[in-house]
Write a protein that holds these residues in place. Structure first.
Motif, PDB file in Angstrom:
ATOM      1  N   GLU A 102       0.814  -1.211   0.000  1.00  0.00           N
ATOM      2  CA  GLU A 102       0.000   0.000   0.000  1.00  0.00           C
ATOM      3  C   GLU A 102       0.850   1.266   0.000  1.00  0.00           C
ATOM      4  O   GLU A 102       0.319   2.377  -0.015  1.00  0.00           O
ATOM      5  N   SER A 103       2.149   1.129   0.002  1.00  0.00           N
ATOM      6  CA  SER A 103       3.042   2.288   0.042  1.00  0.00           C
ATOM      7  C   SER A 103       3.201   2.885  -1.355  1.00  0.00           C
ATOM      8  O   SER A 103       2.710   2.335  -2.355  1.00  0.00           O
ATOM      9  N   TYR A 104       3.910   4.000  -1.403  1.00  0.00           N
ATOM     10  CA  TYR A 104       4.107   4.712  -2.679  1.00  0.00           C
ATOM     11  C   TYR A 104       5.469   5.378  -2.661  1.00  0.00           C
ATOM     12  O   TYR A 104       5.877   5.974  -1.646  1.00  0.00           O
ATOM     13  N   ALA A 105       6.181   5.274  -3.768  1.00  0.00           N
ATOM     14  CA  ALA A 105       7.474   5.937  -3.896  1.00  0.00           C
ATOM     15  C   ALA A 105       7.598   6.493  -5.308  1.00  0.00           C
ATOM     16  O   ALA A 105       7.261   5.803  -6.289  1.00  0.00           O
ATOM     17  N   PHE A 106       8.074   7.724  -5.402  1.00  0.00           N
ATOM     18  CA  PHE A 106       8.265   8.351  -6.717  1.00  0.00           C
ATOM     19  C   PHE A 106       9.511   9.222  -6.651  1.00  0.00           C
ATOM     20  O   PHE A 106       9.705   9.980  -5.693  1.00  0.00           O
ATOM     21  N   PHE A 107      10.346   9.127  -7.693  1.00  0.00           N
ATOM     22  CA  PHE A 107      11.588   9.884  -7.742  1.00  0.00           C
ATOM     23  C   PHE A 107      11.780  10.512  -9.118  1.00  0.00           C
ATOM     24  O   PHE A 107      11.442   9.909 -10.140  1.00  0.00           O
ATOM     25  N   GLY A 116      12.285  13.204  -4.277  1.00  0.00           N
ATOM     26  CA  GLY A 116      11.537  11.998  -3.984  1.00  0.00           C
ATOM     27  C   GLY A 116      10.393  12.172  -3.011  1.00  0.00           C
ATOM     28  O   GLY A 116      10.381  13.099  -2.197  1.00  0.00           O
ATOM     29  N   THR A 117       9.421  11.273  -3.109  1.00  0.00           N
ATOM     30  CA  THR A 117       8.305  11.155  -2.174  1.00  0.00           C
ATOM     31  C   THR A 117       8.147   9.683  -1.831  1.00  0.00           C
ATOM     32  O   THR A 117       8.057   8.847  -2.738  1.00  0.00           O
ATOM     33  N   ASP A 122       2.660   5.512   8.676  1.00  0.00           N
ATOM     34  CA  ASP A 122       2.245   6.834   9.132  1.00  0.00           C
ATOM     35  C   ASP A 122       3.295   7.901   8.837  1.00  0.00           C
ATOM     36  O   ASP A 122       3.312   8.953   9.476  1.00  0.00           O
ATOM     37  N   VAL A 123       4.180   7.642   7.876  1.00  0.00           N
ATOM     38  CA  VAL A 123       5.188   8.640   7.507  1.00  0.00           C
ATOM     39  C   VAL A 123       5.111   8.934   6.016  1.00  0.00           C
ATOM     40  O   VAL A 123       4.690   8.091   5.215  1.00  0.00           O
ATOM     41  N   SER A 124       5.492  10.145   5.666  1.00  0.00           N
ATOM     42  CA  SER A 124       5.548  10.569   4.273  1.00  0.00           C
ATOM     43  C   SER A 124       6.835  11.362   4.079  1.00  0.00           C
ATOM     44  O   SER A 124       6.889  12.562   4.343  1.00  0.00           O
ATOM     45  N   TYR A 125       7.878  10.674   3.637  1.00  0.00           N
ATOM     46  CA  TYR A 125       9.173  11.320   3.469  1.00  0.00           C
ATOM     47  C   TYR A 125       9.198  12.128   2.179  1.00  0.00           C
ATOM     48  O   TYR A 125       8.650  11.724   1.147  1.00  0.00           O
ATOM     49  N   VAL A 126       9.857  13.276   2.262  1.00  0.00           N
ATOM     50  CA  VAL A 126      10.062  14.125   1.100  1.00  0.00           C
ATOM     51  C   VAL A 126      11.548  14.426   0.989  1.00  0.00           C
ATOM     52  O   VAL A 126      12.214  14.707   1.987  1.00  0.00           O
ATOM     53  N   ILE A 127      12.069  14.355  -0.226  1.00  0.00           N
ATOM     54  CA  ILE A 127      13.455  14.732  -0.506  1.00  0.00           C
ATOM     55  C   ILE A 127      13.404  15.901  -1.477  1.00  0.00           C
ATOM     56  O   ILE A 127      12.888  15.765  -2.595  1.00  0.00           O
ATOM     57  N   GLU A 128      13.912  17.062  -1.042  1.00  0.00           N
ATOM     58  CA  GLU A 128      13.825  18.270  -1.849  1.00  0.00           C
ATOM     59  C   GLU A 128      15.183  18.956  -1.947  1.00  0.00           C
ATOM     60  O   GLU A 128      16.030  18.822  -1.070  1.00  0.00           O
ATOM     61  N   GLN A 129      15.355  19.724  -3.008  1.00  0.00           N
ATOM     62  CA  GLN A 129      16.568  20.519  -3.172  1.00  0.00           C
ATOM     63  C   GLN A 129      16.380  21.860  -2.470  1.00  0.00           C
ATOM     64  O   GLN A 129      15.354  22.511  -2.618  1.00  0.00           O
ATOM     65  N   VAL A 130      17.397  22.270  -1.699  1.00  0.00           N
ATOM     66  CA  VAL A 130      17.214  23.469  -0.882  1.00  0.00           C
ATOM     67  C   VAL A 130      18.382  24.441  -0.929  1.00  0.00           C
ATOM     68  O   VAL A 130      18.316  25.505  -0.322  1.00  0.00           O
ATOM     69  N   GLY A 131      19.454  24.132  -1.638  1.00  0.00           N
ATOM     70  CA  GLY A 131      20.577  25.062  -1.640  1.00  0.00           C
ATOM     71  C   GLY A 131      21.779  24.509  -2.362  1.00  0.00           C
ATOM     72  O   GLY A 131      21.728  23.451  -2.986  1.00  0.00           O
ATOM     73  N   ILE A 132      22.889  25.221  -2.261  1.00  0.00           N
ATOM     74  CA  ILE A 132      24.126  24.866  -2.949  1.00  0.00           C
ATOM     75  C   ILE A 132      25.268  24.862  -1.944  1.00  0.00           C
ATOM     76  O   ILE A 132      25.327  25.700  -1.044  1.00  0.00           O
ATOM     77  N   TYR A 149       4.375  14.661   7.001  1.00  0.00           N
ATOM     78  CA  TYR A 149       3.232  14.592   7.901  1.00  0.00           C
ATOM     79  C   TYR A 149       3.489  15.332   9.214  1.00  0.00           C
ATOM     80  O   TYR A 149       2.551  15.630   9.955  1.00  0.00           O
ATOM     81  N   SER A 150       4.761  15.654   9.503  1.00  0.00           N
ATOM     82  CA  SER A 150       5.090  16.260  10.793  1.00  0.00           C
ATOM     83  C   SER A 150       5.218  17.777  10.724  1.00  0.00           C
ATOM     84  O   SER A 150       5.524  18.409  11.721  1.00  0.00           O
ATOM     85  N   VAL A 151       4.977  18.370   9.559  1.00  0.00           N
ATOM     86  CA  VAL A 151       5.138  19.815   9.417  1.00  0.00           C
ATOM     87  C   VAL A 151       3.895  20.413   8.776  1.00  0.00           C
ATOM     88  O   VAL A 151       3.250  19.802   7.943  1.00  0.00           O
ATOM     89  N   ALA A 152       3.586  21.639   9.207  1.00  0.00           N
ATOM     90  CA  ALA A 152       2.439  22.337   8.641  1.00  0.00           C
ATOM     91  C   ALA A 152       2.820  23.122   7.406  1.00  0.00           C
ATOM     92  O   ALA A 152       2.052  23.245   6.459  1.00  0.00           O
ATOM     93  N   ASP A 153       4.036  23.679   7.391  1.00  0.00           N
ATOM     94  CA  ASP A 153       4.455  24.520   6.275  1.00  0.00           C
ATOM     95  C   ASP A 153       5.972  24.457   6.197  1.00  0.00           C
ATOM     96  O   ASP A 153       6.668  25.190   6.882  1.00  0.00           O
ATOM     97  N   VAL A 154       6.481  23.580   5.376  1.00  0.00           N
ATOM     98  CA  VAL A 154       7.926  23.364   5.342  1.00  0.00           C
ATOM     99  C   VAL A 154       8.625  24.445   4.539  1.00  0.00           C
ATOM    100  O   VAL A 154       9.610  25.019   4.962  1.00  0.00           O
TER     101      VAL A 154
END
Length: 288
Positions: A102-107, A116-117, A122-132, A149-154
């Protein structure tokens, strides 16, 4: 036993560089990545081992077409003129966490970033680019890994990011899907591809060091979330466009008007059905 995974995600223990995003998560990691190693593993047919916030996972992934035309071009518009370049190679992978159907992964991966997502339990990991960050003479893109899932506004600045469509004359756009697009007997919908010139301004580039891949990832996620077989439309980028500082408006109506007036000809030159502006600027009235 899960093999060692630090070659894919290398944690930054100490860094004084610039981060373009504001984090409200108490638990996140800043890492550099090895996209070529990740892509090789994801394309091998074997499970891919990753470490996310101290937890080890095996991912069962398979390549899927990126929402980018094979002959796509990258257009750069600045004060010196318009230049056409070859875009970066972008690859996409979809799958699940091993043992959790039932899980989902996309890169989405290029030669610098891994976006990635991963959703499992009960977790939803996100991998994002944020700097250099500079490693010797080499530029590296810094990534953040966090549980969405642990943040309201990342990403606070992205709350104002807008997507502004470039309007076309009504007669240029089909009023309905091509005949035969809907199979009445089976209830399934055939797909039609809408080609896009995906444009961004310098504010968007400041937020995302690899802006073309960020746009492709957003479009790929849309195509995945809204299955083309359900809505009958699949989005495909056939041109990226870096508009730099050519757009100056911060009022959403003025920005739309200027974008439309200045880029309609370029959209047609790129044989695109639509043009979309991805902006990182704070628009008036928090318009999105």
């Amino acid at each position: 036993m899960i093999p060692h995974t630090s070659a894919k995600f290398n944690r930054l223990k100490k860094w004084m560089g610039y981060i373009s995003q504001t984090f409200r998560s108490q638990e996140y990691e800043l890492v550099t990545v090895n996209p070529s190693l990740f892509a090789a593993d994801a394309s091998s047919g074997k499970s891919v081992a990753v470490n996310l916030l101290g937890k080890e996972y095996l991912l069962d992934l398979e390549p899927v077409p990126a929402p980018v035309a094979k002959d796509a071009k990258c257009v750069v518009v600045n004060e010196s003129g318009t230049f056409i370049l070859d875009p970066p190679l972008i690859e996409c992978y979809v799958g699940t966490v091993s043992g959790d159907p039932e899980s989902y992964a996309f890169f989405t991966v290029d030669n610098e970033v891994i976006l990635g997502t991963i959703r499992t339990g009960d977790v939803s990991y996100v991998i994002e680019q944020v700097g250099i960050v500079g490693v010797g003479s080499e530029r590296r893109v810094v990534h953040a890994i966090y549980d969405d899932y642990s943040v309201a506004d990342v990403k606070e600045p992205l709350a104002h990011c807008g997507v502004v469509p470039l309007e076309r004359v009504a007669s240029e756009i089909p009023a309905q899907l091509p005949s035969g697009a809907l199979d009445v007997q089976s209830g399934t919908t055939a797909t039609t591809t809408v080609t896009m010139m995906a444009a961004h301004d310098h504010q968007f580039r400041n937020l995302f060091p690899s802006p073309n891949t960020e746009m492709a990832n957003m479009i790929a996620q849309i195509n995945t979330a809204f299955s083309p077989s359900d809505i009958g439309v699949s989005l495909q980028v056939n041109a990226y466009c870096d508009l730099g500082t050519t757009l100056t408006a911060y009022n959403h109506e003025s920005l739309l008007r200027d974008f439309s007036a200045e880029n309609a000809a370029l959209r047609d030159r790129m044989n695109s059905d639509i043009a979309v502006l991805f902006t990182g600027r704070d628009l008036d009235n928090e318009y999105i």
